[in-house]
Design a protein around this motif. Sequence first.
Motif, PDB file in Angstrom:
ATOM      1  N   ALA A   1       0.843  -1.192   0.000  1.00  0.00           N
ATOM      2  CA  ALA A   1       0.000   0.000   0.000  1.00  0.00           C
ATOM      3  C   ALA A   1       0.878   1.242   0.000  1.00  0.00           C
ATOM      4  CB  ALA A   1      -0.915   0.019   1.226  1.00  0.00           C
ATOM      5  N   SER A   2       0.381   2.301  -0.601  1.00  0.00           N
ATOM      6  CA  SER A   2       1.151   3.544  -0.700  1.00  0.00           C
ATOM      7  C   SER A   2       1.384   4.187   0.664  1.00  0.00           C
ATOM      8  CB  SER A   2       0.435   4.538  -1.620  1.00  0.00           C
ATOM      9  OG  SER A   2      -0.810   4.910  -1.069  1.00  0.00           O
ATOM     10  N   TRP A   3       0.513   3.942   1.628  1.00  0.00           N
ATOM     11  CA  TRP A   3       0.600   4.536   2.959  1.00  0.00           C
ATOM     12  C   TRP A   3       1.462   3.708   3.921  1.00  0.00           C
ATOM     13  CZ3 TRP A   3      -1.300   0.552   5.647  1.00  0.00           C
ATOM     14  CH2 TRP A   3      -2.308  -0.227   5.063  1.00  0.00           C
ATOM     15  N   CYS A   4       2.101   2.664   3.429  1.00  0.00           N
ATOM     16  CA  CYS A   4       2.868   1.720   4.246  1.00  0.00           C
ATOM     17  C   CYS A   4       4.364   2.031   4.124  1.00  0.00           C
ATOM     18  CB  CYS A   4       2.547   0.309   3.752  1.00  0.00           C
ATOM     19  SG  CYS A   4       3.712  -0.978   4.190  1.00  0.00           S
ATOM     20  N   PRO A   5       4.997   2.621   5.167  1.00  0.00           N
ATOM     21  CA  PRO A   5       6.431   2.949   5.076  1.00  0.00           C
ATOM     22  C   PRO A   5       7.321   1.761   4.719  1.00  0.00           C
ATOM     23  CG  PRO A   5       5.462   4.095   6.939  1.00  0.00           C
ATOM     24  CD  PRO A   5       4.408   3.136   6.419  1.00  0.00           C
ATOM     25  N   PRO A   6       7.135   0.557   5.291  1.00  0.00           N
ATOM     26  CA  PRO A   6       7.987  -0.562   4.869  1.00  0.00           C
ATOM     27  C   PRO A   6       7.805  -0.920   3.391  1.00  0.00           C
ATOM     28  CG  PRO A   6       6.958  -1.061   6.980  1.00  0.00           C
ATOM     29  CD  PRO A   6       6.304   0.180   6.457  1.00  0.00           C
ATOM     30  N   CYS A   7       6.611  -0.694   2.861  1.00  0.00           N
ATOM     31  CA  CYS A   7       6.381  -0.959   1.434  1.00  0.00           C
ATOM     32  C   CYS A   7       7.206  -0.002   0.574  1.00  0.00           C
ATOM     33  CB  CYS A   7       4.897  -0.810   1.093  1.00  0.00           C
ATOM     34  SG  CYS A   7       3.799  -1.928   1.989  1.00  0.00           S
ATOM     35  N   VAL A   8       7.241   1.251   1.003  1.00  0.00           N
ATOM     36  CA  VAL A   8       8.030   2.261   0.289  1.00  0.00           C
ATOM     37  C   VAL A   8       9.504   1.867   0.327  1.00  0.00           C
ATOM     38  CG1 VAL A   8       8.746   4.691   0.267  1.00  0.00           C
ATOM     39  CG2 VAL A   8       6.358   4.099   0.758  1.00  0.00           C
ATOM     40  N   GLU A   9       9.990   1.459   1.512  1.00  0.00           N
ATOM     41  CA  GLU A   9      11.390   1.051   1.664  1.00  0.00           C
ATOM     42  C   GLU A   9      11.735  -0.146   0.784  1.00  0.00           C
ATOM     43  OE1 GLU A   9      12.457   0.315   5.751  1.00  0.00           O
ATOM     44  OE2 GLU A   9      11.467   2.167   6.400  1.00  0.00           O
ATOM     45  N   GLU A  10      10.802  -1.061   0.618  1.00  0.00           N
ATOM     46  CA  GLU A  10      11.045  -2.296  -0.113  1.00  0.00           C
ATOM     47  C   GLU A  10      11.060  -2.094  -1.633  1.00  0.00           C
ATOM     48  OE1 GLU A  10       9.337  -6.645   0.659  1.00  0.00           O
ATOM     49  OE2 GLU A  10       7.779  -5.299  -0.118  1.00  0.00           O
ATOM     50  N   THR A  11      10.394  -1.071  -2.119  1.00  0.00           N
ATOM     51  CA  THR A  11      10.196  -0.883  -3.560  1.00  0.00           C
ATOM     52  C   THR A  11      11.500  -0.849  -4.364  1.00  0.00           C
ATOM     53  OG1 THR A  11       8.042   0.136  -3.230  1.00  0.00           O
ATOM     54  CG2 THR A  11       9.142   0.607  -5.309  1.00  0.00           C
ATOM     55  N   PRO A  12      12.527  -0.097  -3.975  1.00  0.00           N
ATOM     56  CA  PRO A  12      13.754  -0.082  -4.798  1.00  0.00           C
ATOM     57  C   PRO A  12      14.423  -1.453  -4.935  1.00  0.00           C
ATOM     58  CG  PRO A  12      13.743   1.786  -3.297  1.00  0.00           C
ATOM     59  CD  PRO A  12      12.608   0.890  -2.889  1.00  0.00           C
ATOM     60  N   SER A  13      14.499  -2.210  -3.853  1.00  0.00           N
ATOM     61  CA  SER A  13      15.152  -3.525  -3.959  1.00  0.00           C
ATOM     62  C   SER A  13      14.269  -4.505  -4.733  1.00  0.00           C
ATOM     63  CB  SER A  13      15.522  -4.085  -2.581  1.00  0.00           C
ATOM     64  OG  SER A  13      14.394  -4.507  -1.850  1.00  0.00           O
ATOM     65  N   LEU A  14      12.957  -4.389  -4.616  1.00  0.00           N
ATOM     66  CA  LEU A  14      12.069  -5.254  -5.389  1.00  0.00           C
ATOM     67  C   LEU A  14      12.178  -4.924  -6.879  1.00  0.00           C
ATOM     68  CD1 LEU A  14      10.048  -7.566  -5.235  1.00  0.00           C
ATOM     69  CD2 LEU A  14       8.236  -5.870  -4.863  1.00  0.00           C
ATOM     70  N   SER A  15      12.333  -3.639  -7.194  1.00  0.00           N
ATOM     71  CA  SER A  15      12.541  -3.244  -8.592  1.00  0.00           C
ATOM     72  C   SER A  15      13.844  -3.813  -9.138  1.00  0.00           C
ATOM     73  CB  SER A  15      12.555  -1.715  -8.730  1.00  0.00           C
ATOM     74  OG  SER A  15      11.264  -1.185  -8.656  1.00  0.00           O
ATOM     75  N   ALA A  16      14.909  -3.703  -8.359  1.00  0.00           N
ATOM     76  CA  ALA A  16      16.207  -4.237  -8.791  1.00  0.00           C
ATOM     77  C   ALA A  16      16.128  -5.754  -8.968  1.00  0.00           C
ATOM     78  CB  ALA A  16      17.293  -3.870  -7.783  1.00  0.00           C
ATOM     79  N   PHE A  17      15.463  -6.425  -8.047  1.00  0.00           N
ATOM     80  CA  PHE A  17      15.276  -7.869  -8.131  1.00  0.00           C
ATOM     81  C   PHE A  17      14.504  -8.234  -9.402  1.00  0.00           C
ATOM     82  CE2 PHE A  17      12.524 -11.523  -7.444  1.00  0.00           C
ATOM     83  CZ  PHE A  17      13.426 -12.503  -7.079  1.00  0.00           C
ATOM     84  N   ALA A  18      13.412  -7.525  -9.657  1.00  0.00           N
ATOM     85  CA  ALA A  18      12.589  -7.805 -10.845  1.00  0.00           C
ATOM     86  C   ALA A  18      13.403  -7.656 -12.119  1.00  0.00           C
ATOM     87  CB  ALA A  18      11.366  -6.880 -10.864  1.00  0.00           C
ATOM     88  N   GLN A  19      14.227  -6.627 -12.183  1.00  0.00           N
ATOM     89  CA  GLN A  19      15.070  -6.421 -13.364  1.00  0.00           C
ATOM     90  C   GLN A  19      16.090  -7.545 -13.508  1.00  0.00           C
ATOM     91  OE1 GLN A  19      16.473  -2.445 -12.431  1.00  0.00           O
ATOM     92  NE2 GLN A  19      15.176  -1.575 -14.031  1.00  0.00           N
ATOM     93  N   GLN A  20      16.728  -7.920 -12.407  1.00  0.00           N
ATOM     94  CA  GLN A  20      17.773  -8.946 -12.436  1.00  0.00           C
ATOM     95  C   GLN A  20      17.207 -10.316 -12.796  1.00  0.00           C
ATOM     96  OE1 GLN A  20      20.564  -8.882  -9.182  1.00  0.00           O
ATOM     97  NE2 GLN A  20      20.898 -11.084  -9.298  1.00  0.00           N
ATOM     98  N   TYR A  21      15.970 -10.600 -12.407  1.00  0.00           N
ATOM     99  CA  TYR A  21      15.410 -11.938 -12.598  1.00  0.00           C
ATOM    100  C   TYR A  21      14.419 -12.045 -13.754  1.00  0.00           C
ATOM    101  CZ  TYR A  21      17.862 -13.883  -8.724  1.00  0.00           C
ATOM    102  OH  TYR A  21      18.870 -14.353  -7.927  1.00  0.00           O
TER     103      TYR A  21
END
Length: 153
Positions: A51-71
């Motif tokens: 969710a956009s209002w979830c601080p841990p979700c915001v924190e996770e987004t860059p590494s999830l993006s990098a993971f998605a690109q790598q895999y």
Amino acid sequence: MALVYVIYAAIHEPIVEAGDNAPDFTVTTDAGRAVSLSKFGGKLLVLNFWASWCPPCVEETPSLSAFAQQYADKGVVVLAVSVDKDPEAYRKFVEKYHPSFLTARDLKIHGDYGTFVYPESYVIDASGKVLRKYAEAKNWMNPDLVSDINSLL
């Protein structure tokens, strides 16, 4: 937060865990692609609820993006489903962070998985079996997590 989860788990079913069959779904991504559990087109599906209002979700987004690109070329599909009720908040998040994975907004699928604390991610194989469940934000580029995902390919 853990207490809320335990209370919820005690009074509601189902809660999908590793080893369970994942509930089927179909969702249309922002790119207009219909994605369903049975036809996601990869070896592994990483299904992330956020969710956009979830601080841990915001924190996770860059590494999830990098993971998605790598895999992406290894047969892994990352689908992040927002539970935002406000479509404008969702749109602003996507515009600000430009995730490198499939995104969609849906208010039902998370309930089918018993997910009400965010972020929560499921790693699902091509047969629909949940191989891993992460009930908290992850650094998707962490060497231990990457090694674990590699072992599933």
